[in-house]
Design an enzyme around this catalytic site. Structure first.
Site, PDB file in Angstrom:
ATOM      1  N   HIS A  62      -7.544  -8.553  -1.325  1.00 50.37           N
ATOM      2  CA  HIS A  62      -7.103  -7.271  -0.768  1.00 50.37           C
ATOM      3  C   HIS A  62      -7.111  -6.215  -1.867  1.00 50.37           C
ATOM      4  O   HIS A  62      -6.437  -6.360  -2.890  1.00 50.37           O
ATOM      5  CB  HIS A  62      -5.705  -7.348  -0.151  1.00 50.37           C
ATOM      6  CG  HIS A  62      -5.316  -6.040   0.500  1.00 50.37           C
ATOM      7  ND1 HIS A  62      -5.918  -5.611   1.664  1.00 50.37           N
ATOM      8  CD2 HIS A  62      -4.455  -5.064   0.128  1.00 50.37           C
ATOM      9  CE1 HIS A  62      -5.414  -4.421   1.985  1.00 50.37           C
ATOM     10  NE2 HIS A  62      -4.537  -4.065   1.070  1.00 50.37           N
ATOM     11  N   ASP A  86      -2.366   2.815   0.747  1.00 50.21           N
ATOM     12  CA  ASP A  86      -3.289   1.883   1.385  1.00 50.21           C
ATOM     13  C   ASP A  86      -3.891   2.517   2.638  1.00 50.21           C
ATOM     14  O   ASP A  86      -3.167   2.939   3.546  1.00 50.21           O
ATOM     15  CB  ASP A  86      -2.564   0.580   1.755  1.00 50.21           C
ATOM     16  CG  ASP A  86      -3.526  -0.584   1.923  1.00 50.21           C
ATOM     17  OD1 ASP A  86      -4.664  -0.357   2.368  1.00 50.21           O
ATOM     18  OD2 ASP A  86      -3.139  -1.731   1.595  1.00 50.21           O
ATOM     19  N   CYS A  97     -10.930  -3.277   3.410  1.00 52.79           N
ATOM     20  CA  CYS A  97     -10.093  -2.734   2.335  1.00 52.79           C
ATOM     21  C   CYS A  97     -10.868  -2.437   1.062  1.00 52.79           C
ATOM     22  O   CYS A  97     -10.608  -1.439   0.381  1.00 52.79           O
ATOM     23  CB  CYS A  97      -8.939  -3.696   2.020  1.00 52.79           C
ATOM     24  SG  CYS A  97      -9.486  -5.286   1.321  1.00 52.79           S
TER      25      CYS A  97
END
Length: 258
Positions: free
Chosen positions: A109, A124, A69
């Protein structure tokens, strides 16, 4: 056409001269999810590099690798900025479904917030098989894609003020927590991303520094490769194959181009 956009479009199979509007982002997100894998091989192989725009471009759109991520979402953030969008990066804490608690390694994250027409949206590209594939409004409205249903819930939590909730297609019958994030605390320094990479690489409770993991979405499900198994979801049907290291390398090349 600027360099990142040109390389990014080539990587995901998008026309080079395509003008990217807000309405076009769902298509871009789908192609990104299907072509750029979520993977931790640089950690497992001890080949991590400092997080910079240049290093992310080199790895993901020039060498055609994937990332986690804190690599995938910053690259997409740079892509959005290059195409005239108003966006920031922020961080959050992922919910561990098995342990029924938030991960104990802190705010690791990284995700993207996009501001458009007086609304804020979550975007995302770095959440494994849990990708919404569309901008998700912070207003609470549910969005649907072929990967499931997604919504943002306002919360008053020590880790942030909003929570991404999801109901994955063929997998979840009820809503479940994805991660909590703070909409008021954007990441404004690459040092934060490098600190996150250090935690993910070195922390004993990190889920990504013990075994290789490679996954990406397909047009009708997803595929996941580890050092011991290869799992395919297709139209709700799952098949799992036990593998060894030789087969791992073959499958990584065949299905992920790695």
């Amino acid at each position: 056409m600027q360099k990142l956009t040109s390389l990014f479009h080539k990587r995901i199979g998008m026309p080079n001269n395509e003008t990217i509007t807000f309405e076009k982002l769902a298509e871009v997100l789908e192609k990104t999810a299907q072509n750029i894998p979520f993977e931790n091989l640089s950690i497992i192989e001890n080949k991590t590099r400092k997080i910079t725009k240049e290093n992310l471009m080199s790895r993901i759109v020039e060498r055609n690798e994937g990332g986690l991520c804190y690599e995938l979402n910053p690259l997409f953030y740079f892509y959005l900025i290059e195409n005239g969008f108003n966006a920031v990066l922020t961080d959050g804490v992922v919910y561990n479904q098995a342990a029924e608690e938030y991960l104990q390694i802190g705010r690791t994250h990284v995700t993207v917030l996009l501001y458009h027409d007086e609304q804020t949206y979550l975007i995302d590209t770095g959440f494994g098989g849990n990708l919404p594939l569309k901008p998700v409004p912070l207003s609470g409205e549910t969005i649907s894609s072929y990967n499931g249903e997604f919504r943002i819930k306002k919360v008053n939590h020590e880790y942030g003020d909003y929570c991404l909730e999801m109901k994955l297609k063929h997998k979840d019958s009820d809503w479940k927590n994805g991660y909590v994030f703070d909409s008021q605390k954007p990441i404004d320094d690459a040092a934060n991303l490098n600190a996150i990479q250090t935690i993910i690489t070195e922390h004993p409770k990190s889920p990504f520094n013990k075994h290789p993991l490679v996954t990406r979405l397909t047009h009708n499900g997803n595929i996941t490769l580890t050092d011991t198994s290869f799992t395919q979801w297709a139209d709700g049907v799952v098949s799992k194959e036990n593998i060894d290291n030789v087969k791992f390398k073959k499958l990584a090349k065949l299905h992920f181009g790695l």
